[in-house]
Design a protein around this motif. Structure first.
Motif, short mmCIF file in Angstrom:
data_model
loop_
_atom_site.label_atom_id
_atom_site.label_comp_id
_atom_site.label_asym_id
_atom_site.label_seq_id
_atom_site.Cartn_x
_atom_site.Cartn_y
_atom_site.Cartn_z
N SER A 223 -10.20 55.85 34.33
CA SER A 223 -10.33 57.22 33.79
C SER A 223 -10.61 57.19 32.29
CB SER A 223 -9.04 58.01 34.07
OG SER A 223 -8.76 58.07 35.45
N LEU A 224 -11.58 56.39 31.93
CA LEU A 224 -11.87 56.19 30.51
C LEU A 224 -12.39 57.47 29.86
CD1 LEU A 224 -13.31 52.62 30.78
CD2 LEU A 224 -11.47 53.30 29.21
N LYS A 225 -12.02 57.63 28.60
CA LYS A 225 -12.39 58.79 27.80
C LYS A 225 -13.19 58.34 26.58
CE LYS A 225 -7.95 60.94 28.98
NZ LYS A 225 -6.70 61.54 28.43
N PRO A 226 -14.00 59.22 26.02
CA PRO A 226 -14.73 58.84 24.80
C PRO A 226 -13.81 58.34 23.69
CG PRO A 226 -15.65 60.85 25.71
CD PRO A 226 -14.42 60.53 26.53
N GLU A 227 -12.61 58.88 23.62
CA GLU A 227 -11.67 58.44 22.57
C GLU A 227 -11.10 57.05 22.81
OE1 GLU A 227 -11.58 61.33 24.30
OE2 GLU A 227 -9.50 61.93 24.76
N ASP A 228 -11.41 56.44 23.94
CA ASP A 228 -11.04 55.04 24.19
C ASP A 228 -12.05 54.08 23.57
OD1 ASP A 228 -10.04 56.05 27.47
OD2 ASP A 228 -8.72 55.63 25.77
N THR A 229 -13.13 54.60 23.04
CA THR A 229 -14.15 53.76 22.41
C THR A 229 -13.55 53.02 21.21
OG1 THR A 229 -15.96 55.17 23.11
CG2 THR A 229 -16.34 53.77 21.18
N ALA A 230 -13.67 51.70 21.24
CA ALA A 230 -13.09 50.87 20.18
C ALA A 230 -13.44 49.41 20.45
CB ALA A 230 -11.57 51.03 20.15
N VAL A 231 -13.13 48.57 19.47
CA VAL A 231 -13.12 47.13 19.72
C VAL A 231 -11.71 46.78 20.20
CG1 VAL A 231 -13.39 44.84 18.74
CG2 VAL A 231 -14.87 46.70 17.96
N TYR A 232 -11.64 46.10 21.33
CA TYR A 232 -10.36 45.73 21.92
C TYR A 232 -10.07 44.26 21.63
CZ TYR A 232 -9.94 50.17 24.31
OH TYR A 232 -9.80 51.51 24.59
N TYR A 233 -8.87 44.01 21.15
CA TYR A 233 -8.46 42.67 20.75
C TYR A 233 -7.28 42.20 21.59
CZ TYR A 233 -11.11 43.61 16.47
OH TYR A 233 -12.10 43.91 15.57
N CYS A 234 -7.31 40.95 21.93
CA CYS A 234 -6.21 40.29 22.62
C CYS A 234 -5.31 39.63 21.58
CB CYS A 234 -6.81 39.25 23.56
SG CYS A 234 -5.64 38.25 24.47
N ASN A 235 -4.01 39.71 21.80
CA ASN A 235 -3.05 39.10 20.87
C ASN A 235 -1.98 38.36 21.64
OD1 ASN A 235 -0.10 39.72 19.54
ND2 ASN A 235 -1.60 39.09 18.02
N ALA A 236 -1.64 37.18 21.14
CA ALA A 236 -0.52 36.41 21.67
C ALA A 236 0.57 36.35 20.60
CB ALA A 236 -0.98 35.00 22.03
N TYR A 237 1.80 36.60 20.99
CA TYR A 237 2.89 36.64 20.01
C TYR A 237 4.12 35.94 20.55
CZ TYR A 237 6.44 38.34 16.82
OH TYR A 237 7.46 38.41 15.91
N ARG A 238 4.70 35.12 19.66
CA ARG A 238 5.96 34.47 19.97
C ARG A 238 6.94 34.79 18.86
NH1 ARG A 238 5.98 28.10 19.75
NH2 ARG A 238 6.30 28.60 17.56
N SER A 239 8.08 35.32 19.20
CA SER A 239 9.04 35.75 18.18
C SER A 239 9.60 34.57 17.39
CB SER A 239 10.17 36.55 18.82
OG SER A 239 10.82 35.79 19.80
N TYR A 240 9.73 33.42 18.04
CA TYR A 240 10.22 32.22 17.34
C TYR A 240 9.18 31.81 16.31
CZ TYR A 240 11.62 27.39 16.53
OH TYR A 240 12.01 26.21 15.96
N ARG A 241 9.57 31.89 15.07
CA ARG A 241 8.69 31.59 13.93
C ARG A 241 7.56 32.61 13.79
NH1 ARG A 241 8.32 24.97 13.40
NH2 ARG A 241 10.57 24.65 13.22
N ARG A 242 7.64 33.69 14.56
CA ARG A 242 6.69 34.81 14.43
C ARG A 242 5.24 34.31 14.46
NH1 ARG A 242 9.49 38.94 10.02
NH2 ARG A 242 11.47 39.14 11.12
N VAL A 243 4.89 33.60 15.48
CA VAL A 243 3.54 33.08 15.62
C VAL A 243 2.67 34.12 16.32
CG1 VAL A 243 2.11 31.27 16.61
CG2 VAL A 243 4.38 30.71 15.71
N SER A 244 1.49 34.36 15.77
CA SER A 244 0.59 35.36 16.35
C SER A 244 -0.83 34.84 16.31
CB SER A 244 0.69 36.66 15.54
OG SER A 244 -0.17 37.65 16.06
N TYR A 245 -1.52 35.00 17.43
CA TYR A 245 -2.92 34.61 17.54
C TYR A 245 -3.75 35.82 17.97
CZ TYR A 245 -0.84 29.91 17.85
OH TYR A 245 -0.12 28.77 17.62
N TRP A 246 -5.00 35.85 17.49
CA TRP A 246 -5.90 36.95 17.82
C TRP A 246 -7.21 36.44 18.40
CZ3 TRP A 246 -4.57 42.02 17.40
CH2 TRP A 246 -3.43 42.33 16.64
N GLY A 247 -7.77 37.25 19.30
CA GLY A 247 -9.11 37.00 19.77
C GLY A 247 -10.12 37.65 18.84
#
Length: 117
Positions: free
Chosen positions: A84-108
């Motif tokens: 049920s996509l809407k025009p307001e869903d238009t965007a660049v979508y990014y994947c993120n991986a996060y680990r709370s230990y040492r706050r490690v974060s990766y992005w696509g």
């Protein structure tokens, strides 16, 4: 470390898309996974999150009931089913991986989703 998104594209309002994010180079099962999006001129916003075990999910109010996040730990992949996509869903979508230990974060690198007729 790599997070590679795919599945974006142009879709008409009311249509569906499924985004995929293939992860490599880190212990996938130790990370919560999220999808973010950023529309032109706007800040990046959190869309959906799934725990490392896949036993809990959370969504932005704007997508609740329309989007579903899931993960396949055997394939090191996270998905975002968008209905049920809407025009307001238009965007660049990014994947993120996060680990709370040492706050490690990766992005696509992001994948473009455009909802227009």
């Amino acid at each position: 470390v790599q997070l590679v998104e795919s599945g974006g594209g142009l879709v008409q309002p009311g249509g569906s898309l499924r985004l995929s994010c293939a992860a490599s180079g880190f212990t996938f099962t130790s990370y919560a996974m999220s999808w973010y999006r950023q529309a032109p001129g706007k800040e990046r916003e959190l869309v959906a999150t799934i725990t490392s075990a896949g036993d809990s999910t959370d969504y932005a109010d704007s997508v609740k009931g329309r989007f579903t996040i899931s993960r396949d730990n055997a394939k090191n992949t996270v998905y975002l089913q968008m209905n049920s996509l809407k025009p307001e869903d238009t965007a660049v979508y990014y994947c993120n991986a996060y680990r709370s230990y040492r706050r490690v974060s990766y992005w696509g690198q992001g994948t473009q989703v455009t909802v227009a007729s």
